[in-house]
Design a protein around this motif. Structure first.
Motif, short mmCIF file in Angstrom:
data_model
loop_
_atom_site.label_atom_id
_atom_site.label_comp_id
_atom_site.label_asym_id
_atom_site.label_seq_id
_atom_site.Cartn_x
_atom_site.Cartn_y
_atom_site.Cartn_z
N UNK A 1 -4.17 1.39 8.00
CA UNK A 1 -2.91 1.03 7.77
C UNK A 1 -3.24 -0.08 8.12
N UNK A 2 -3.67 -1.09 9.60
CA UNK A 2 -3.22 -1.74 10.10
C UNK A 2 -4.21 -3.04 9.46
N UNK A 3 -5.64 -2.52 8.89
CA UNK A 3 -6.59 -2.82 8.20
C UNK A 3 -5.63 -3.81 6.48
N UNK A 4 -5.39 -1.89 5.71
CA UNK A 4 -4.28 -2.39 4.55
C UNK A 4 -3.41 -3.70 4.69
N UNK A 5 -2.55 -3.14 5.78
CA UNK A 5 -1.56 -4.28 6.06
C UNK A 5 -1.77 -5.59 5.78
N UNK A 6 -3.21 -4.95 6.71
CA UNK A 6 -3.68 -7.26 6.43
C UNK A 6 -4.30 -7.72 5.61
N UNK A 7 -4.93 -6.91 4.75
CA UNK A 7 -5.38 -7.11 3.52
C UNK A 7 -4.48 -6.93 2.12
N UNK A 8 -3.37 -6.42 2.46
CA UNK A 8 -2.23 -7.76 1.41
C UNK A 8 -1.46 -8.55 2.37
N UNK A 9 -1.43 -8.77 3.20
CA UNK A 9 -0.89 -10.31 3.47
C UNK A 9 -2.93 -11.20 2.30
N UNK A 10 -3.76 -10.80 2.96
CA UNK A 10 -4.97 -11.72 2.65
C UNK A 10 -4.84 -12.12 1.11
N UNK A 11 -4.37 -10.61 0.89
CA UNK A 11 -4.78 -10.65 -1.06
C UNK A 11 -3.14 -11.50 -1.51
N UNK A 12 -2.47 -11.68 -0.71
CA UNK A 12 -1.49 -12.77 -2.16
C UNK A 12 -2.02 -13.92 -1.88
N UNK A 13 -2.82 -14.41 -0.95
CA UNK A 13 -2.88 -15.73 -0.41
C UNK A 13 -3.96 -15.80 -1.37
N UNK A 14 -5.11 -14.96 -1.76
CA UNK A 14 -6.46 -15.03 -1.87
C UNK A 14 -6.42 -15.55 -3.53
N UNK A 15 -5.09 -14.42 -3.64
CA UNK A 15 -4.70 -14.32 -5.42
C UNK A 15 -4.49 -16.24 -5.43
N UNK A 16 -3.57 -16.97 -4.84
CA UNK A 16 -3.28 -18.28 -5.37
C UNK A 16 -4.20 -19.17 -4.94
N UNK A 17 -5.07 -18.78 -3.40
CA UNK A 17 -6.09 -19.53 -4.20
C UNK A 17 -6.95 -19.53 -4.96
#
Length: 225
Positions: free
Chosen positions: A41-57
């Motif tokens: 769960x904490x991995x997925x939550x961090x991954x959600x944060x990552x995903x938003x910025x990855x999409x921006x990248x």
């Protein structure tokens, strides 16, 4: 003798890091279905944060691409990554009462911040081909890990079945291949110094992939005074 493409050579270059990823207790626990739910769960939550910025990248690289076809491919990758992975996050986190978009949700880990910050900086300031080489490991590492886990986790009731199916899906394989084809074209047209910079960005991102899973495994948090 066949000519090795940039993406093939880069993947070989980071082979030790891929082996380390497969051997990490987070990934072995994911494969065996023994990974604690709170860790996932904490991995997925961090991954959600990552995903938003990855999409921006990806969107930033699309704007700088120059080639309309490459720009369209990067824009599509940004949209598809958001759609597919957010569904994955919500499907697991929602029943646990965790909303990754809630204002009081846990902030990104230091590793997550460092990883996406590096990708965004390269997307904004480095040559475009270097920035794109840096986003490539997120595609290839997840595809290879998904395949490796799928090969040993064939139980339909596996607790992480959805995650496994997402990253071992032939459609994801096709998306990875399309992106690698573009990177190979860019590398073919680049100077030797530029290809070296691309390889450095690729290797750095692969190290971050290991660090990302390790941060979730350790329960990494920000220090307090």
């Amino acid at each position: 003798m066949p000519v090795t493409s940039f993406s093939e050579a880069a993947w070989t270059h980071v082979g030790d890091w891929y082996d380390a990823i497969l051997a990490h207790p987070f990934v072995t626990g994911l494969a065996e279905g023994t990974l604690p739910q709170e860790v996932f769960a904490r991995y997925l939550l961090d991954d959600a944060h990552y995903l938003a910025q990855y999409a921006s990248t990806l969107a930033m690289l699309s704007a700088r691409a120059g080639d309309p076809a490459l720009a369209a491919e990067l824009a599509r990758a940004a949209a598809e990554s958001v759609e597919a992975e957010r569904l994955l996050h919500q499907g697991f986190l929602g029943p646990l009462g965790i909303d990754p978009d809630a204002p009081d949700v846990a902030e990104p880990t230091p590793t997550c911040r460092a990883y996406v910050g590096t990708l965004l900086a390269d997307a904004a300031y480095a040559p475009v081909e270097v920035g794109i080489a840096g986003v490539l490991p997120c595609f290839r590492v997840y595809l290879e890990v998904g395949r490796a886990i799928a090969a040993q986790a064939d139980d339909p009731a596996h607790p992480f079945r959805t995650w496994i199916d997402t990253y071992s899906d032939p459609a994801f394989d096709a998306a990875v291949t399309r992106m690698e084809t573009w990177v190979d074209r860019l590398a073919d047209e680049a100077t030797e110094a530029r290809r070296d910079a691309m390889l450095e960005a690729y290797a750095r991102a692969t190290r971050f992939e290991w660090m990302f899973w390790d941060a979730s495994w350790r329960g990494e948090t920000w220090p307090k005074p």
